[in-house]
Design a protein around this motif. Structure first.
Motif, mmCIF file in Angstrom:
data_model
loop_
_atom_site.group_PDB
_atom_site.id
_atom_site.type_symbol
_atom_site.label_atom_id
_atom_site.label_comp_id
_atom_site.label_asym_id
_atom_site.label_seq_id
_atom_site.Cartn_x
_atom_site.Cartn_y
_atom_site.Cartn_z
ATOM 1 N N ARG A 1 -11.847 1.068 2.878
ATOM 2 C CA ARG A 1 -10.995 0.185 2.098
ATOM 3 C C ARG A 1 -9.549 0.378 2.508
ATOM 4 O O ARG A 1 -9.156 1.464 2.872
ATOM 5 C CB ARG A 1 -11.144 0.510 0.619
ATOM 6 C CG ARG A 1 -12.470 0.095 0.075
ATOM 7 C CD ARG A 1 -12.558 0.422 -1.394
ATOM 8 N NE ARG A 1 -13.938 0.711 -1.612
ATOM 9 C CZ ARG A 1 -14.410 1.732 -2.258
ATOM 10 N NH1 ARG A 1 -13.615 2.568 -2.839
ATOM 11 N NH2 ARG A 1 -15.683 1.912 -2.366
ATOM 12 N N PHE A 2 -8.777 -0.669 2.376
ATOM 13 C CA PHE A 2 -7.366 -0.592 2.728
ATOM 14 C C PHE A 2 -6.527 -0.916 1.511
ATOM 15 O O PHE A 2 -6.734 -1.916 0.858
ATOM 16 C CB PHE A 2 -7.018 -1.630 3.816
ATOM 17 C CG PHE A 2 -7.697 -1.349 5.104
ATOM 18 C CD1 PHE A 2 -7.124 -0.484 6.007
ATOM 19 C CD2 PHE A 2 -8.910 -1.920 5.410
ATOM 20 C CE1 PHE A 2 -7.752 -0.209 7.199
ATOM 21 C CE2 PHE A 2 -9.545 -1.648 6.598
ATOM 22 C CZ PHE A 2 -8.958 -0.789 7.497
ATOM 23 N N GLU A 3 -5.584 -0.020 1.205
ATOM 24 C CA GLU A 3 -4.590 -0.339 0.187
ATOM 25 C C GLU A 3 -3.455 -1.102 0.865
ATOM 26 O O GLU A 3 -2.862 -1.967 0.272
ATOM 27 C CB GLU A 3 -4.090 0.930 -0.475
ATOM 28 C CG GLU A 3 -5.159 1.556 -1.351
ATOM 29 C CD GLU A 3 -4.643 2.806 -2.035
ATOM 30 O OE1 GLU A 3 -5.471 3.670 -2.312
ATOM 31 O OE2 GLU A 3 -3.437 2.921 -2.275
ATOM 32 N N ASN A 4 -3.174 -0.745 2.077
ATOM 33 C CA ASN A 4 -2.268 -1.522 2.930
ATOM 34 C C ASN A 4 -2.582 -1.140 4.364
ATOM 35 O O ASN A 4 -3.384 -0.262 4.622
ATOM 36 C CB ASN A 4 -0.795 -1.289 2.559
ATOM 37 C CG ASN A 4 -0.349 0.140 2.815
ATOM 38 O OD1 ASN A 4 -0.658 0.699 3.860
ATOM 39 N ND2 ASN A 4 0.370 0.718 1.876
ATOM 40 N N GLU A 5 -1.965 -1.805 5.314
ATOM 41 C CA GLU A 5 -2.295 -1.593 6.715
ATOM 42 C C GLU A 5 -1.907 -0.217 7.232
ATOM 43 O O GLU A 5 -2.361 0.187 8.278
ATOM 44 C CB GLU A 5 -1.631 -2.662 7.583
ATOM 45 C CG GLU A 5 -2.295 -3.995 7.482
ATOM 46 C CD GLU A 5 -1.715 -4.983 8.469
ATOM 47 O OE1 GLU A 5 -0.952 -4.577 9.366
ATOM 48 O OE2 GLU A 5 -2.028 -6.163 8.332
ATOM 49 N N ARG A 6 -1.084 0.521 6.527
ATOM 50 C CA ARG A 6 -0.611 1.802 7.020
ATOM 51 C C ARG A 6 -1.554 2.956 6.677
ATOM 52 O O ARG A 6 -1.340 4.067 7.095
ATOM 53 C CB ARG A 6 0.785 2.078 6.488
ATOM 54 C CG ARG A 6 1.822 1.125 7.052
ATOM 55 C CD ARG A 6 3.195 1.426 6.512
ATOM 56 N NE ARG A 6 3.618 2.782 6.827
ATOM 57 C CZ ARG A 6 4.179 3.158 7.970
ATOM 58 N NH1 ARG A 6 4.348 2.306 8.932
ATOM 59 N NH2 ARG A 6 4.565 4.404 8.143
ATOM 60 N N ILE B 1 -5.833 0.291 11.817
ATOM 61 C CA ILE B 1 -6.198 1.558 11.183
ATOM 62 C C ILE B 1 -5.222 2.676 11.573
ATOM 63 O O ILE B 1 -4.883 3.525 10.761
ATOM 64 C CB ILE B 1 -7.656 1.931 11.524
ATOM 65 C CG1 ILE B 1 -8.593 0.889 10.893
ATOM 66 C CG2 ILE B 1 -7.996 3.329 11.026
ATOM 67 C CD1 ILE B 1 -10.051 1.069 11.232
ATOM 68 N N PHE B 2 -4.767 2.638 12.838
ATOM 69 C CA PHE B 2 -3.815 3.631 13.346
ATOM 70 C C PHE B 2 -2.601 2.883 13.902
ATOM 71 O O PHE B 2 -2.419 2.809 15.113
ATOM 72 C CB PHE B 2 -4.456 4.479 14.441
ATOM 73 C CG PHE B 2 -5.725 5.165 14.030
ATOM 74 C CD1 PHE B 2 -5.690 6.314 13.257
ATOM 75 C CD2 PHE B 2 -6.962 4.668 14.410
ATOM 76 C CE1 PHE B 2 -6.852 6.953 12.873
ATOM 77 C CE2 PHE B 2 -8.135 5.300 14.042
ATOM 78 C CZ PHE B 2 -8.084 6.448 13.257
ATOM 79 N N PRO B 3 -1.755 2.322 13.058
ATOM 80 C CA PRO B 3 -0.666 1.452 13.527
ATOM 81 C C PRO B 3 0.360 2.175 14.398
ATOM 82 O O PRO B 3 0.702 3.330 14.146
ATOM 83 C CB PRO B 3 -0.026 0.944 12.233
ATOM 84 C CG PRO B 3 -0.474 1.865 11.164
ATOM 85 C CD PRO B 3 -1.762 2.478 11.597
#
Length: 176
Positions: free
Chosen positions: A1-6, A79-81
């Motif tokens: 799950r992503f809360e935000n892209e970071r 996932i790893f910006p």
């Protein structure tokens, strides 16, 4: 799950449970002086290396994208910006270990992997077995299911002019 892209993924639940899933990855990096050339976790002696935020391992980035794609997850850059200082200079083995964890968490294992590296120079034949063995080890897979090919680009475009390196990867994930 992503809360935000970071933030990194914490769960890999493909939208539908299938007996197998296929993923494709493509990656390209510019070659520049002053950077190491790391392919499949192996340091290859060469005058140019991959300009990237992490270690620039085009093969491992490509494999991660293929696994994430098979799982229906976002790509390695989400996932790893590359704008996150936490990943500056990071070894791409960190990314592949996370992809493998997500694959297992979703109930899959690697059926097989077929990867093609595209670069004019250096010749990879002296390094192919070391790259394949390391990639198999990182994936926790038998080397017999990991295929690695290397091609030139016949001196055409940035790949053929030795200004970049690219990789394509296809993976088959099978339900455990």
């Amino acid at each position: 799950r992503f809360e935000n892209e970071r933030q990194t993924t914490t769960s890999a639940t493909p939208s539908k449970s299938l007996p197998f899933r296929v993923g494709h990855g493509f990656y390209l990096h510019r070659l520049e002086p002053g950077y190491p050339l790391i392919i499949g976790g192996i340091d290859i002696p060469f005058e140019n290396g991959c300009e990237a935020h992490s270690d620039g391992d085009v093969l491992l980035h490509c494999v991660v994208d293929a696994i994430l794609g098979a799982l229906g997850l976002p790509d390695v850059g989400q996932i790893f910006p590359d704008n996150d200082p936490k990943w500056k200079g990071a070894a791409s083995s960190v990314f592949i270990k996370e992809a493998v964890r997500l694959m297992h968490e979703a109930g899959y294992e690697l059926g097989n992997l077929d990867a093609t590296l595209i670069l004019q120079r250096p010749k990879l034949s002296p390094h192919k077995e070391a790259i394949r063995a390391n990639l198999s080890n990182l994936l926790g897979a038998d080397p017999s299911v990991v295929n690695l090919k290397a091609k030139t680009h016949e001196k055409v475009d940035s790949l053929g002019e030795n200004r970049s390196i690219a990789a394509h990867t296809v993976v088959l994930l099978m339900k455990k």
